[in-house]
Design a protein around this motif. Structure first.
Motif, PDB file in Angstrom:
ATOM      1  N   GLU A 105     -22.034   9.324  -2.674  1.00 60.31           N
ATOM      2  CA  GLU A 105     -22.298   9.411  -4.110  1.00 60.31           C
ATOM      3  C   GLU A 105     -23.138  10.652  -4.419  1.00 60.31           C
ATOM      4  O   GLU A 105     -24.025  11.022  -3.649  1.00 60.31           O
ATOM      5  N   THR A 106     -22.821  11.283  -5.534  1.00 59.10           N
ATOM      6  CA  THR A 106     -23.572  12.467  -5.947  1.00 59.10           C
ATOM      7  C   THR A 106     -24.379  12.185  -7.205  1.00 59.10           C
ATOM      8  O   THR A 106     -24.216  11.146  -7.850  1.00 59.10           O
ATOM      9  N   THR A 107     -25.256  13.115  -7.534  1.00 54.59           N
ATOM     10  CA  THR A 107     -26.087  13.021  -8.719  1.00 54.59           C
ATOM     11  C   THR A 107     -26.377  14.423  -9.219  1.00 54.59           C
ATOM     12  O   THR A 107     -26.084  15.407  -8.527  1.00 54.59           O
TER      13      THR A 107
ATOM     14  N   PRO B 125     -24.703  19.912  -8.439  1.00 51.87           N
ATOM     15  CA  PRO B 125     -24.409  18.639  -7.762  1.00 51.87           C
ATOM     16  C   PRO B 125     -25.278  18.457  -6.508  1.00 51.87           C
ATOM     17  O   PRO B 125     -25.479  19.392  -5.732  1.00 51.87           O
TER      18      PRO B 125
ATOM     19  N   TYR C  93     -26.607  15.197  -3.445  1.00 50.63           N
ATOM     20  CA  TYR C  93     -26.386  13.846  -2.921  1.00 50.63           C
ATOM     21  C   TYR C  93     -27.336  12.895  -3.634  1.00 50.63           C
ATOM     22  O   TYR C  93     -28.508  13.219  -3.855  1.00 50.63           O
ATOM     23  N   ALA C  94     -26.856  11.709  -3.990  1.00 45.43           N
ATOM     24  CA  ALA C  94     -27.692  10.736  -4.703  1.00 45.43           C
ATOM     25  C   ALA C  94     -28.768  10.134  -3.798  1.00 45.43           C
ATOM     26  O   ALA C  94     -29.869   9.830  -4.246  1.00 45.43           O
TER      27      ALA C  94
ATOM     28  N   LYS D  68     -18.648  18.270 -13.991  1.00 50.76           N
ATOM     29  CA  LYS D  68     -19.335  17.166 -13.314  1.00 50.76           C
ATOM     30  C   LYS D  68     -18.673  16.894 -11.975  1.00 50.76           C
ATOM     31  O   LYS D  68     -17.459  17.039 -11.837  1.00 50.76           O
ATOM     32  N   PRO D  69     -19.486  16.492 -10.978  1.00 47.51           N
ATOM     33  CA  PRO D  69     -18.884  16.133  -9.698  1.00 47.51           C
ATOM     34  C   PRO D  69     -17.970  14.921  -9.869  1.00 47.51           C
ATOM     35  O   PRO D  69     -18.134  14.143 -10.806  1.00 47.51           O
TER      36      PRO D  69
ATOM     37  N   HIS E 296     -20.840   9.179  -9.302  1.00 45.26           N
ATOM     38  CA  HIS E 296     -22.043   9.985  -9.459  1.00 45.26           C
ATOM     39  C   HIS E 296     -22.946   9.360 -10.506  1.00 45.26           C
ATOM     40  O   HIS E 296     -22.512   8.523 -11.286  1.00 45.26           O
TER      41      HIS E 296
END
Length: 193
Positions: free
Chosen positions: A100-102, A122, A124-125, A175-176, A180
């Motif tokens: 998941e990304t953030t 972008p 990593y979450a 957006k990724p 996300h």
């Protein structure tokens, strides 16, 4: 005491170098540098001191930003529970991350960049970071949300990467791909580093 005069700006060659590992146990000189980096962040977040010494507030700082090409970062940021994460690390590395990304809704900022660079960065979450602290102890941190973003931004500095290198040039607000999450921050919040 470090001030904005000690922070090098984009275009300086040190910001594009891959920093070298700090020998462990860390030499006293490197410990003192890392302590000064942490102190800078604390001072920069104190409105009176920031105004007195003309400091831009920040939540993270990497040694290359003060023209020291060594793998050292300082972070002073609160997490989603409002708990303070205040740590200096030697040789930090991301050992695992989420799929998941953030990203920060209003983009990232940097003490070494004196201009606004709009766009989505972008990240990593969730990440797991390992390193050695000022006391010489091995540290393992599981981070998510804003702290995860801050650590990724600082570790990028150790690898000669600026935050805007991660913005899609042809579509800065792209957006990724899901999944996300979007981290909302007030536009007046501290720049990352």
């Amino acid at each position: 005491m470090l001030t904005m005069d000690d922070i090098i700006r984009e275009g300086h060659p040190t910001l594009r170098k891959v920093a070298t590992n700090v020998p462990l146990p860390a030499p006293q000189e490197d410990k003192e540098t890392l302590k000064k980096m942490l102190d800078f962040l604390v001072h920069s977040q104190d409105p009176e001191l920031a105004e007195k010494y003309n400091l831009r507030p920040g939540v993270g700082l990497a040694a290359p930003q003060i023209n020291v090409s060594k793998r050292m970062i300082a972070v002073n940021v609160t997490d989603h529970n409002d708990d303070l994460i205040e740590v200096g690390l030697f040789n930090p590395k991301i050992v695992s991350h989420s799929a998941e990304t953030t990203f920060l809704e209003n983009g990232e900022g940097c003490l070494s960049v004196d201009r606004s660079v709009p766009g989505i960065v972008p990240r990593y979450a969730r990440i797991k970071v390992e390193g050695t602290n000022l006391e010489g102890e091995k540290v393992s941190l599981r981070l998510k949300g804003l702290p995860a973003i801050v650590f990724q931004h600082e570790i990028d500095h150790l690898n000669g990467i600026m935050f805007y290198d991660r913005i899609e040039e042809s579509d800065p607000y792209k957006k990724p791909l899901p999944p996300h999450e979007v981290i909302k921050r007030n536009e007046f919040d501290n720049p990352i580093s």
